[in-house]
Design a protein around this motif. Sequence first.
Motif, PDB file in Angstrom:
ATOM      1  N   SER A 129      14.311  -1.787  -0.088  1.00 28.29           N
ATOM      2  CA  SER A 129      15.046  -1.063  -1.143  1.00 28.29           C
ATOM      3  C   SER A 129      14.663   0.417  -1.210  1.00 28.29           C
ATOM      4  N   GLY A 130      13.660   0.806  -0.446  1.00 26.46           N
ATOM      5  CA  GLY A 130      13.298   2.220  -0.388  1.00 26.46           C
ATOM      6  C   GLY A 130      12.316   2.619  -1.474  1.00 26.46           C
ATOM      7  N   PRO A 131      11.941   3.899  -1.486  1.00 23.88           N
ATOM      8  CA  PRO A 131      10.900   4.370  -2.391  1.00 23.88           C
ATOM      9  C   PRO A 131      11.302   4.216  -3.864  1.00 23.88           C
ATOM     10  N   ASP A 132      10.297   3.951  -4.701  1.00 19.85           N
ATOM     11  CA  ASP A 132      10.511   3.800  -6.136  1.00 19.85           C
ATOM     12  C   ASP A 132      10.168   5.133  -6.788  1.00 19.85           C
ATOM     13  N   PRO A 133      11.108   5.796  -7.378  1.00 22.11           N
ATOM     14  CA  PRO A 133      10.850   7.124  -7.945  1.00 22.11           C
ATOM     15  C   PRO A 133       9.777   7.097  -9.020  1.00 22.11           C
ATOM     16  N   ALA A 186       7.860  11.195  -6.444  1.00 28.08           N
ATOM     17  CA  ALA A 186       9.025  11.588  -5.681  1.00 28.08           C
ATOM     18  C   ALA A 186       8.782  11.383  -4.211  1.00 28.08           C
ATOM     19  N   PRO A 187       9.740  10.714  -3.569  1.00 28.10           N
ATOM     20  CA  PRO A 187       9.552  10.499  -2.129  1.00 28.10           C
ATOM     21  C   PRO A 187       9.638  11.822  -1.367  1.00 28.10           C
ATOM     22  N   ALA A 188       8.833  11.901  -0.307  1.00 27.98           N
ATOM     23  CA  ALA A 188       8.791  13.132   0.474  1.00 27.98           C
ATOM     24  C   ALA A 188      10.055  13.322   1.286  1.00 27.98           C
ATOM     25  N   LYS A 193       0.869  -1.170   0.000  1.00 23.91           N
ATOM     26  CA  LYS A 193       0.000   0.000   0.000  1.00 23.91           C
ATOM     27  C   LYS A 193       0.912   1.228   0.000  1.00 23.91           C
ATOM     28  N   LEU A 194       0.726   2.060  -1.021  1.00 27.37           N
ATOM     29  CA  LEU A 194       1.601   3.217  -1.171  1.00 27.37           C
ATOM     30  C   LEU A 194       0.964   4.429  -0.515  1.00 27.37           C
ATOM     31  N   ASP A 195       1.750   5.076   0.356  1.00 28.61           N
ATOM     32  CA  ASP A 195       1.275   6.318   0.964  1.00 28.61           C
ATOM     33  C   ASP A 195       1.469   7.427  -0.069  1.00 28.61           C
ATOM     34  N   LEU A 196       0.364   8.041  -0.530  1.00 27.32           N
ATOM     35  CA  LEU A 196       0.451   8.969  -1.653  1.00 27.32           C
ATOM     36  C   LEU A 196       1.053  10.322  -1.261  1.00 27.32           C
ATOM     37  N   ARG A 197       1.206  10.589   0.039  1.00 27.02           N
ATOM     38  CA  ARG A 197       1.836  11.857   0.409  1.00 27.02           C
ATOM     39  C   ARG A 197       3.341  11.692   0.495  1.00 27.02           C
ATOM     40  N   THR A 198       3.777  10.530   1.015  1.00 27.92           N
ATOM     41  CA  THR A 198       5.218  10.319   1.178  1.00 27.92           C
ATOM     42  C   THR A 198       5.808   9.497   0.045  1.00 27.92           C
TER      43      THR A 198
END
Length: 779
Positions: free
Chosen positions: A769-773, A777-779, A541-546
């Motif tokens: 692996s962290g956020p996928d650009p 863009a990650p917050a 589940k992707l947090d759309l703000r971060t």
Amino acid sequence: MRFGTRLALFVTATLLVVGATTGVGVRFLLRDILIDDGKTQVVAAEARFHKQLTELGRSMAEGVRLLTLDFALRRAIADRDAATVLSALRNHGRRVGASRTILIDTDGTVAGDTSDDAAGAGAAFPFPALLDRAAEEEYAAMVAIVENKPVWLVVVPVLAPDPIAYIAAALPLDSARLLRMQDAIGLPGQLGLAARGPAGWRQVAGSMGDRLPEHLPLEGNEPTVVAFDGDEDIVLTRILAVPENSPAVMTVIGYPLSDALRRYQRILLGLVPALALGGGAALIGLAAIARGVSRPIEVLAGYTERIAAGDYTPPPPLARGDELGQLSVALHAMTRAISDREDRIRHQATHDPITGLTNRDAFLATVQAADPAGAMVVVALTAWRDTVRTVGREIGEGLMHDVGQRIASILPANVPLGAIGENAFAVYLPGADPAAARAIAAHIAELCDLPYRNADPYLEPGLNIDIPVAAGIALRPDHGSDPALLVRRAEVALLAAMQQQTRVASYDPDADPHRPMRLSLMNDLRVGLRRNEFQLLYQPKLDLRTNTITGAEALIRWQHPTQGFLPPDEFISLAEQTGNIQHVTRWVLRNGLLEASAWQAAGLSVRLAINLSVRDLSDEKLPERIAELLQNIGLPPRALVLEVTESAIMGEPERAIAVLRRLEQLGLDIAIDDFGVGQSSLAYLRRLPICEIKLDKSFIMQLRQNSDDRTIVRSVIELAHGLGYRVTAEGVEDAFGLDLLRSFGCDYAQGYYIARPLPAATFRALVASGPDPALGAPA
Ligand code: C2E
Ligand code: CA
Ligand code: CA
């Protein structure tokens, strides 16, 4: 034995007994009377006989005295002229009836004797006392036995003026004379004389003959009843006075009782034909009466037998004024009452009391007999239980009745319709094809679009109640021929319709949870859970703000040993319907939370979402079990989100809400899954302790093509935010959707575009692996 026969027999027997006792009684009475009468008769006869004898003696003495006055005789006596004396004696003796006449000298010797074989002159007269008596009393008369024969002996003195001689005349008392005397005295019996000899009494004259009784009563005896030779006589005896030298003599008078009785017996016997005639007439009369009584009784008995055999056609009342007539009228009324009651009972046994329609059993029986090809439609009021809970059973029943009437109104008369449950009806459409069945089912559903208006003024007048219905169809013979099986299959279809939120569904054998193949699958399920044939995949589940992954939904997979890979749609609803979902939920909770604790240990901050089903929400122990599990594994409640569908809550709202409240109190977040496909509004959700809404993928997947969906999604997001809920959009399949959702202010996104459901290790690696650009863009 028949009543009539018994009556006739009884009366005949009574008649016979009465006749016989009367006969015997009369006979004994008669005998007594005859004995009394006989006794009087013999006493009188004896007196008359005695009087005759006396009379005879007197007249003989008179005759002999006339002879003694005869001058010639006196001269002859004085002259001792024997020849003249004898001649005179003979003549005179014959004139008085004497058989023998004797001249006796004053010294007691016989001077002359008319008997030829007499001892002759000079012999002593055998009865000298009689001479003295004659001298004293003018004459003497006595019975005596002379030469073994009874004679009436009269002695008269020849006076000059002193006795100069005596004349004795003997009159034989032979049987002929006794008979004449008997006639004269009018004695019907016997008269006899008996003399005592050395061997006892024997008859010497008379009609007794051999009948002389052996034990004769002695003189002075009363008349006595004496039996001999089977006959009975009344006998009276009297010892007669005899001269000193004669054997004793007695009269015997017998009166034959048997003869007299026989006379009366003839009369009695004469009564027998009369009695028989009367008896016969009585019998015929009785038979008629008995027939008159027993015929109608037989008729009535026939009616009761018919009633016992179940034939209740009331018998025609007998046209009689008596008790039998009354009985038949009562029987008539009784039969009518029984048949009415029977009808009522039969109606109750075959009808549903609330709707008045045929009940389940009777309906099945009717279908059994109907056209073997056709369609079974089961219609259920889906919200009936809630309705009853809200407005009460009476209105609920009124509602059922009303719907029954509506359905009946559109069906031809020959179509079987039954009330098969408290909220369900069944219709069997003979010869109907699937299309026709669907049309009728849809028509019935339409009928229920019009709300029910309660007409009873005492029950919430004017209340309007919506009638949501669903219908299931099963075809005969395709889905079975047994009516009960058909109903069950139509009910399965009905449940499917309810699940699919449609009004009408047809039976689908492949989706039937009751099919044996499915049941064995459920067996495999419990075994498979133990054997780890199941696997959880995690969809991010992707947090759309971060633009970071902050959650994952656990989705179950089953690698079945023989059937291969099974998607959850194949077994989840089946497990729900068969009560096996709890096992699944427990397994998922346990394994999902273990994975979540591994995330925690790895420093990944990801919340786990788990799907609950309707049965889980009716399990009151669920909150405790989850709390215990969290504690054992060492996770805070915040780590877990529970996804619940609206329909899972709607089934039993009160109970589900109670369970949800307890879960909320534990600190768990609750999300509404598949939001938008159900009927409930956001306003309704306000009653529920939820903090997240998952917009159903059907609104999301076509965002690019469908502007309506865009409008809906946008407004739902705004409304939800207004109410303080977070929003997740699932089914995000492309960048367009993701961007649009982000622009709408949606909180989370889930979908194949972000990631498919992933095995645990892959998911962990992805998060690490962290956020996928590419996802922003990650917050
Ligand atoms: P769901 O709760 O609505 O789960 C989401 C379903 O949508 C999943 O199907 C998922 O694979 C699919 N999905 C996710 N992203 C996309 C997308 O972008 N496009 C499309 N077309 N589909 C997407 P899945 O895994 O087959 O699960 C089906 C349903 O099975 C679930 O629907 C859920 O109701 C039930 N289910 C799955 N796992 C469990 C479980 O552990 N417990 C319970 N009670 N139900 C489960
Ligand atoms: Ca879900
Ligand atoms: Ca969903």
